[in-house]
Design a protein around this motif. Sequence first.
Motif, PDB file in Angstrom:
ATOM      1  N   ASP A   1       0.833  -1.213   0.000  1.00  0.00           N
ATOM      2  CA  ASP A   1       0.000   0.000   0.000  1.00  0.00           C
ATOM      3  C   ASP A   1       0.861   1.254   0.000  1.00  0.00           C
ATOM      4  OD1 ASP A   1      -2.251  -1.520  -0.014  1.00  0.00           O
ATOM      5  OD2 ASP A   1      -2.685  -1.325   2.132  1.00  0.00           O
ATOM      6  N   GLU A   2       1.930   1.215   0.775  1.00  0.00           N
ATOM      7  CA  GLU A   2       2.840   2.360   0.840  1.00  0.00           C
ATOM      8  C   GLU A   2       3.559   2.548  -0.494  1.00  0.00           C
ATOM      9  OE1 GLU A   2       6.962   3.540   3.209  1.00  0.00           O
ATOM     10  OE2 GLU A   2       5.452   2.291   4.206  1.00  0.00           O
TER      11      GLU A   2
ATOM     12  N   GLU B   1       1.171   3.989  -3.142  1.00  0.00           N
ATOM     13  CA  GLU B   1       0.886   5.399  -2.880  1.00  0.00           C
ATOM     14  C   GLU B   1       2.076   6.273  -3.268  1.00  0.00           C
ATOM     15  OE1 GLU B   1      -1.530   8.491  -2.014  1.00  0.00           O
ATOM     16  OE2 GLU B   1      -2.056   6.358  -2.008  1.00  0.00           O
TER      17      GLU B   1
ATOM     18  N   ARG C   1       2.120   6.477  -7.005  1.00  0.00           N
ATOM     19  CA  ARG C   1       1.029   7.342  -7.466  1.00  0.00           C
ATOM     20  C   ARG C   1       1.407   8.813  -7.297  1.00  0.00           C
ATOM     21  NH1 ARG C   1      -2.616   5.275  -4.685  1.00  0.00           N
ATOM     22  NH2 ARG C   1      -3.602   3.971  -6.268  1.00  0.00           N
ATOM     23  N   ASP C   2       1.991   9.145  -6.167  1.00  0.00           N
ATOM     24  CA  ASP C   2       2.413  10.535  -5.926  1.00  0.00           C
ATOM     25  C   ASP C   2       3.457  10.966  -6.957  1.00  0.00           C
ATOM     26  OD1 ASP C   2       0.718  10.685  -3.782  1.00  0.00           O
ATOM     27  OD2 ASP C   2       2.265  10.321  -2.272  1.00  0.00           O
TER      28      ASP C   2
END
Length: 267
Positions: A81-82, A85, A88-89
């Motif tokens: 998940d990290e 993310e 994505r950033d």
Amino acid sequence: MTTTDSLEDAIEVLQQLGLKEYEARCFVGLSRLHTGTAKRLSEMTEVPRTRVYDAIRVLEAQGLVEIQHSSPQQFRAVPLDEATETLRDQYEARVDRLHNALDTVEIVDEDDETPVQQVWAMSGRDAIENRTNQLIEKASEEIVLVLGDESLLTEELVARLNDVGDEVTLLIGALTEPLQAQIQTAVPNATTFISGLEWLHGEDVTEDETAIGRLLLVDRSTILVSSIVPGSKTEQAVFGEGFGNGLVVISRRLMAQGLLTARDPKQ
């Protein structure tokens, strides 16, 4: 999809997001281990051991991998998940940078004598859906939309339609009663109708024939018509704006077949 296919797919996506092949392979390899050494990772991913260290340094700099400075060094991927993310950033930051860069570029040889009527071709469901959403957002008077496939009634489209202001007339056609009911539930402020365009999705249509996807007419001046290619199910479209009244009136009459005259506010 087999495990091998899933791994190769993940590697391909990571490369599309900006990682080099060895970096992508090392990250995917570590995602399958609690911790791993360069030797173990090289054996698993077939990345040369000397190149593993280079790849790990890049992945660590991007916040995707952690290093334990033991002997031998141990590596591990950050939680999935990290990692997603973080990626994505980074991707969104690149997109914003691209937009800002191109937004300041000077237009060269701008033609002030652009023809009033223009027709352009475009491909890809994401691109066509983005154009559809932009046209709906810019509407100031009227939106007439006919959907030829229920898969096109996406959450994003529904959200955009529900954001349409009360000052804009919203007419949405469907090919079947179940789809009309689905649209009415999803977009309660719209006037829905069963489209009379039997050629969109008649009983005689075969899987080998191209089907109409969506028809959109905004403010009687902008038209988008898409088709769904058999087999690949890819979407292609033509988009036009600045049309004279004749073509727009004909298009609107065709698109609004099935809408009762008494309920048509533009009659």
